[in-house]
Design a protein around this motif. Structure first.
Motif: not given
Length: 294
Positions: A29-31, A46-50, A84-91, A38-40
């Protein structure tokens, strides 16, 4: 404690741009993100450019499963896995079976804080042979998954990635060399299906599968064990032509011995109007796979 404070390494897969913007290079996706954006996937920002993985060190929960549930049928069969997992997904799968986790747009589900070392220690103390990164795609929490895999290796515990394989070429070597096994979801076998139903692209997933099978090795020099799975959705990816093409590609690009699982769809998320997969579809798919030499 914030993810930025927990995560020992940030900005690993990114390109710095002008005006504090940064491009996330972890997935195709190259957000391109401005500070605070936040990305997709929702969980990389992005935290201050990082670019930071905001779910580092925080899980949506843990469970002990049989390894066959991942599903892996030839990787220490009969053993237990700490999942285990976290949250979010890029699909963007319309049929997502874990949509309440993967599509979460808040962090209220991340109720368990656990360091990589603590996860490895817990699995080792309980005699659990492997830790699986699952429920949501570990690609979006790659730093956390890699650090946990390294801690597990030091504790004599193996690691498994359960993933859709939608990852950039730049990130694949870092990610897969940390793993002992992977189950990669090959969701269908046409670009039209992938784009319309998952919001991703087939070619990127095929590149990941071929890399994982042919090139990926863990630090011990062993090949990463790979199994594939396809969720058969009536009327979408279960026709004979698509199944023949998929199985032929696996045979030609991965070899006849890479295990392929077919699983049954049930109505979920944004595809509640689609019927469940009948048993006859699964047995027909298996017959096609065997006919193609798998």
């Amino acid at each position: 404690m914030t993810a930025a404070a927990l995560c020992p390494e940030v900005g690993r897969w990114q390109t710095a741009l002008a005006d504090g913007r940064a491009r996330c290079d972890l997935c195709p996706r190259a957000c391109v993100l401005r500070p605070g954006q936040r990305g997709f996937c929702f969980v990389r920002s992005n935290h201050d450019g990082v670019i930071v993985s905001d779910t580092y060190g925080h899980s949506s929960g843990f469970a002990v499963d049989p390894v066959e549930k991942k599903p892996l049928n030839h990787f220490y069969p009969g053993s237990s896995v700490l999942s285990f997992g976290t949250a979010g997904c890029n699909s963007g799968c319309r049929f997502c079976q874990n949509w309440d986790i993967t599509k979460a747009c808040s962090f209220d589900r991340l109720g368990v804080e656990a360091s990589p070392e603590r996860i490895a220690e817990l699995a080792s103390q309980r005699g659990i042979q492997s830790v699986a990164f699952t429920y949501n795609d570990p690609i979006v929490f790659a730093e956390y998954a890699i650090d946990t895999a390294q801690a597990c290796r030091e504790a004599g515990v193996r690691t498994i990635a359960v993933t859709a394989g939608y990852m950039s070429a730049a990130a694949r070597p870092d990610f897969y060399q940390a793993m002992d096994a992977a189950n990669i979801d090959l969701k269908g076998f046409t670009e039209d299906f992938y784009w319309r139903v998952t919001g991703t692209h087939l070619a990127d997933v095929l590149d990941t599968i071929e890399f994982a099978v042919r090139e990926a090795r863990n630090p011990n020099g062993d090949h990463v064990w790979v199994e594939l799975i396809t969720l058969l959705i009536p009327g979408y990816n279960d026709d004979d032509a698509q199944l023949h093409n998929e199985c032929a590609w696996i045979r030609e690009h991965c070899g006849p011995d890479v295990p392929l699982h077919f699983s049954a769809f049930h109505p979920s998320y944004r595809m509640m109007d689609v019927p469940s997969t009948p048993l006859a579809t699964l047995t027909r798919a298996r017959s096609i796979a065997l006919e193609e030499g798998l």
